[in-house]
Design a protein around this motif. Sequence first.
Motif, PDB file in Angstrom:
ATOM      1  N   ASN A   1      10.072  11.829  14.373  1.00  0.00           N
ATOM      2  CA  ASN A   1       8.675  11.865  14.799  1.00  0.00           C
ATOM      3  C   ASN A   1       7.758  11.039  13.905  1.00  0.00           C
ATOM      4  OD1 ASN A   1       9.126  13.626  17.031  1.00  0.00           O
ATOM      5  ND2 ASN A   1       9.271  15.347  15.600  1.00  0.00           N
ATOM      6  N   SER A   2       8.352  10.291  12.959  1.00  0.00           N
ATOM      7  CA  SER A   2       7.588   9.417  12.062  1.00  0.00           C
ATOM      8  C   SER A   2       6.454  10.158  11.364  1.00  0.00           C
ATOM      9  CB  SER A   2       7.045   8.204  12.840  1.00  0.00           C
ATOM     10  OG  SER A   2       8.107   7.446  13.389  1.00  0.00           O
ATOM     11  N   VAL A   3       6.769  11.354  10.895  1.00  0.00           N
ATOM     12  CA  VAL A   3       5.785  12.134  10.132  1.00  0.00           C
ATOM     13  C   VAL A   3       5.520  11.469   8.785  1.00  0.00           C
ATOM     14  CG1 VAL A   3       5.337  14.371   9.051  1.00  0.00           C
ATOM     15  CG2 VAL A   3       6.432  14.268  11.294  1.00  0.00           C
ATOM     16  N   GLY A   4       6.566  10.893   8.207  1.00  0.00           N
ATOM     17  CA  GLY A   4       6.437  10.239   6.910  1.00  0.00           C
ATOM     18  C   GLY A   4       6.600  11.208   5.754  1.00  0.00           C
ATOM     19  N   GLU A   5       6.905  10.656   4.583  1.00  0.00           N
ATOM     20  CA  GLU A   5       7.105  11.489   3.396  1.00  0.00           C
ATOM     21  C   GLU A   5       6.807  10.680   2.147  1.00  0.00           C
ATOM     22  OE1 GLU A   5      10.472  14.594   1.627  1.00  0.00           O
ATOM     23  OE2 GLU A   5      10.923  13.331   3.356  1.00  0.00           O
ATOM     24  N   ILE A   6       6.257  11.350   1.141  1.00  0.00           N
ATOM     25  CA  ILE A   6       5.998  10.713  -0.150  1.00  0.00           C
ATOM     26  C   ILE A   6       7.143  11.061  -1.096  1.00  0.00           C
ATOM     27  CG2 ILE A   6       4.424  10.471  -2.100  1.00  0.00           C
ATOM     28  CD1 ILE A   6       3.247   9.461   0.482  1.00  0.00           C
ATOM     29  N   ILE A   7       7.813  10.036  -1.606  1.00  0.00           N
ATOM     30  CA  ILE A   7       8.919  10.234  -2.538  1.00  0.00           C
ATOM     31  C   ILE A   7       8.440   9.904  -3.947  1.00  0.00           C
ATOM     32  CG2 ILE A   7      11.280   9.594  -3.140  1.00  0.00           C
ATOM     33  CD1 ILE A   7      10.984  10.985  -0.430  1.00  0.00           C
TER      34      ILE A   7
ATOM     35  N   VAL B   1       8.775   1.677 -12.746  1.00  0.00           N
ATOM     36  CA  VAL B   1       7.349   1.357 -12.875  1.00  0.00           C
ATOM     37  C   VAL B   1       7.168  -0.052 -13.418  1.00  0.00           C
ATOM     38  CG1 VAL B   1       5.169   1.984 -13.972  1.00  0.00           C
ATOM     39  CG2 VAL B   1       6.720   3.777 -13.156  1.00  0.00           C
ATOM     40  N   ASP B   2       7.899  -0.383 -14.473  1.00  0.00           N
ATOM     41  CA  ASP B   2       7.779  -1.713 -15.059  1.00  0.00           C
ATOM     42  C   ASP B   2       8.237  -2.789 -14.071  1.00  0.00           C
ATOM     43  OD1 ASP B   2       7.327  -3.363 -17.613  1.00  0.00           O
ATOM     44  OD2 ASP B   2       9.369  -3.952 -17.025  1.00  0.00           O
ATOM     45  N   ALA B   3       9.324  -2.513 -13.345  1.00  0.00           N
ATOM     46  CA  ALA B   3       9.820  -3.486 -12.360  1.00  0.00           C
ATOM     47  C   ALA B   3       8.792  -3.716 -11.264  1.00  0.00           C
ATOM     48  CB  ALA B   3      11.141  -2.985 -11.767  1.00  0.00           C
ATOM     49  N   TRP B   4       8.131  -2.657 -10.831  1.00  0.00           N
ATOM     50  CA  TRP B   4       7.107  -2.759  -9.774  1.00  0.00           C
ATOM     51  C   TRP B   4       5.880  -3.519 -10.272  1.00  0.00           C
ATOM     52  CZ3 TRP B   4       2.266  -0.133  -9.677  1.00  0.00           C
ATOM     53  CH2 TRP B   4       1.564  -0.246  -8.466  1.00  0.00           C
TER      54      TRP B   4
ATOM     55  N   ALA C   1       0.809  -1.213   0.000  1.00  0.00           N
ATOM     56  CA  ALA C   1       0.000   0.000   0.000  1.00  0.00           C
ATOM     57  C   ALA C   1       0.845   1.267   0.000  1.00  0.00           C
ATOM     58  CB  ALA C   1      -0.931   0.008   1.208  1.00  0.00           C
ATOM     59  N   ASP C   2       2.137   1.144   0.279  1.00  0.00           N
ATOM     60  CA  ASP C   2       3.011   2.320   0.312  1.00  0.00           C
ATOM     61  C   ASP C   2       3.412   2.786  -1.086  1.00  0.00           C
ATOM     62  OD1 ASP C   2       3.040   2.325   3.089  1.00  0.00           O
ATOM     63  OD2 ASP C   2       4.767   0.986   3.202  1.00  0.00           O
ATOM     64  N   VAL C   3       3.172   1.961  -2.102  1.00  0.00           N
ATOM     65  CA  VAL C   3       3.584   2.302  -3.464  1.00  0.00           C
ATOM     66  C   VAL C   3       2.353   2.369  -4.360  1.00  0.00           C
ATOM     67  CG1 VAL C   3       5.080   1.690  -5.406  1.00  0.00           C
ATOM     68  CG2 VAL C   3       5.750   1.063  -3.067  1.00  0.00           C
ATOM     69  N   THR C   4       2.170   3.510  -4.991  1.00  0.00           N
ATOM     70  CA  THR C   4       1.039   3.684  -5.911  1.00  0.00           C
ATOM     71  C   THR C   4       1.535   4.265  -7.224  1.00  0.00           C
ATOM     72  OG1 THR C   4       0.589   5.865  -4.935  1.00  0.00           O
ATOM     73  CG2 THR C   4      -0.669   3.998  -4.080  1.00  0.00           C
ATOM     74  N   GLN C   5       0.899   3.850  -8.309  1.00  0.00           N
ATOM     75  CA  GLN C   5       1.276   4.342  -9.635  1.00  0.00           C
ATOM     76  C   GLN C   5       0.574   5.660  -9.918  1.00  0.00           C
ATOM     77  OE1 GLN C   5       0.547   1.572 -12.811  1.00  0.00           O
ATOM     78  NE2 GLN C   5       1.632   2.802 -14.346  1.00  0.00           N
ATOM     79  N   THR C   6       1.301   6.583 -10.519  1.00  0.00           N
ATOM     80  CA  THR C   6       0.758   7.873 -10.918  1.00  0.00           C
ATOM     81  C   THR C   6       1.017   8.087 -12.405  1.00  0.00           C
ATOM     82  OG1 THR C   6       2.763   9.167 -10.525  1.00  0.00           O
ATOM     83  CG2 THR C   6       1.346   8.742  -8.623  1.00  0.00           C
ATOM     84  N   GLU C   7       0.594   9.215 -12.901  1.00  0.00           N
ATOM     85  CA  GLU C   7       0.798   9.533 -14.314  1.00  0.00           C
ATOM     86  C   GLU C   7       2.275   9.590 -14.672  1.00  0.00           C
ATOM     87  OE1 GLU C   7      -0.098  13.235 -17.453  1.00  0.00           O
ATOM     88  OE2 GLU C   7      -0.879  13.288 -15.386  1.00  0.00           O
ATOM     89  N   HIS C   8       3.102  10.050 -13.732  1.00  0.00           N
ATOM     90  CA  HIS C   8       4.515  10.275 -14.029  1.00  0.00           C
ATOM     91  C   HIS C   8       5.448   9.187 -13.503  1.00  0.00           C
ATOM     92  CE1 HIS C   8       3.420  14.244 -15.454  1.00  0.00           C
ATOM     93  NE2 HIS C   8       2.803  14.481 -14.302  1.00  0.00           N
ATOM     94  N   GLY C   9       4.921   8.265 -12.714  1.00  0.00           N
ATOM     95  CA  GLY C   9       5.789   7.236 -12.163  1.00  0.00           C
ATOM     96  C   GLY C   9       5.166   6.576 -10.947  1.00  0.00           C
ATOM     97  N   LEU C  10       5.907   6.558  -9.833  1.00  0.00           N
ATOM     98  CA  LEU C  10       5.439   5.940  -8.602  1.00  0.00           C
ATOM     99  C   LEU C  10       5.511   6.942  -7.447  1.00  0.00           C
ATOM    100  CD1 LEU C  10       7.388   2.534  -8.770  1.00  0.00           C
ATOM    101  CD2 LEU C  10       4.980   2.913  -9.408  1.00  0.00           C
ATOM    102  N   ASP C  11       4.510   6.927  -6.603  1.00  0.00           N
ATOM    103  CA  ASP C  11       4.568   7.616  -5.318  1.00  0.00           C
ATOM    104  C   ASP C  11       4.891   6.567  -4.265  1.00  0.00           C
ATOM    105  OD1 ASP C  11       4.145  10.239  -5.976  1.00  0.00           O
ATOM    106  OD2 ASP C  11       1.982  10.204  -5.624  1.00  0.00           O
ATOM    107  N   VAL C  12       5.973   6.774  -3.539  1.00  0.00           N
ATOM    108  CA  VAL C  12       6.401   5.804  -2.530  1.00  0.00           C
ATOM    109  C   VAL C  12       6.352   6.473  -1.163  1.00  0.00           C
ATOM    110  CG1 VAL C  12       8.227   4.242  -1.771  1.00  0.00           C
ATOM    111  CG2 VAL C  12       7.914   4.690  -4.221  1.00  0.00           C
TER     112      VAL C  12
END
Length: 354
Positions: free
Chosen positions: A221-227, A240-243, A200-211
């Motif tokens: 503080n475990s705020v977290g970040e989307i890369i 993207v293809d590998a995922w 669930a941490d990895v989602t496909q977008t128009e430009h690639g992946l949001d991780v």
Amino acid sequence: MAYRGYSTSRGEIGVELAIPDQAGTAPIPAEPAYTAADFTISDSTRVRLADSVPANTRRAYTRQWNAFTTWCAANGSRVPLPATAQTFTDYVTHLADTGYAPASIEQAMGAIRSCHTTAGHEGQPHGRAALQVLRQHRRHLAENGQRHQKEAPPVTIPVLRAMVDACPENTVVGIRDRLLLVLGLALMGRRSELVALNRADVTQTEHGLDVAIRTSKTDKNSVGEIIAVPRGDHPLTDPVDAWLTWTRLLDEAGHHDGRLLRRLYVHDTIGRSLGGDAINEIVRSCAIRAGVPRAAEYTAHSLRAGGATVAYAAGRPISVIAKHGRWSPTSPVLLRYIRAVDRWRDNAMRGVGL
């Protein structure tokens, strides 16, 4: 009747109950009536405090502390807690004489001082003399032609393609290892971050992946970040293809949630989560199969170092690289990768006509 905060002679914060006397004079401070309960923490609190330190750090510090207490017992029955500056310095000398690398000695010193802080001995043991011994150890190694610290070589793009190309084609292990290599470099990921990724941490977008990196070493503080991980230019190393290829196998095996990167058992059975040591072994084995120089020295950190190295070589600003890789912009580790690129790109002797 009123309440007002005050400080006792012991530096504790108390509460003053303002009770005017008949003449209306100043209120009389009421000393707090502490009991043993005020200085006791629950088992749940104790567990949470212990878990606030990353598991890898806890294991390393426990190992270092046990080694220190064993040495203290065997060398004049020295007191390990609180240790004197002399005991601390002699222990550092012992580690240097035994041949420990400076980085390992620094970890031991940090573990000992951390245990003292936790036990209420802030700033102990005093470390000025111990640091002098460590500096002398570094100088001795340098004068005798030894490197202070061996660093895993970075995975550059040509090396990454060679490693991916060496993954067994169209096999479960090859497909998993391809994703690990490509995503690890593209994320500039720590091995702890890679093994913690859920589907669930990895989602496909128009430009690639949001991780989603839910927590990390520098995210206290475990705020977290989307890369954001963009699509690749080369089909072999496209994240993207590998995922997509790997998650199709997970779906076929019924692993619709849970960890993204998993162990493999006999007959290519997909099992539970990978461990950090397994990440190291996979990277090293891929490098050896690819026949790249210094293959046996490659580790999971090679992917993180490689991501920063290739990004800087491509002209990305240090601030952008630091944010993407979850470093401080002034991180000495990140700056080492940058200097490794600059020493060739901005070389003083380039183009002088030699």
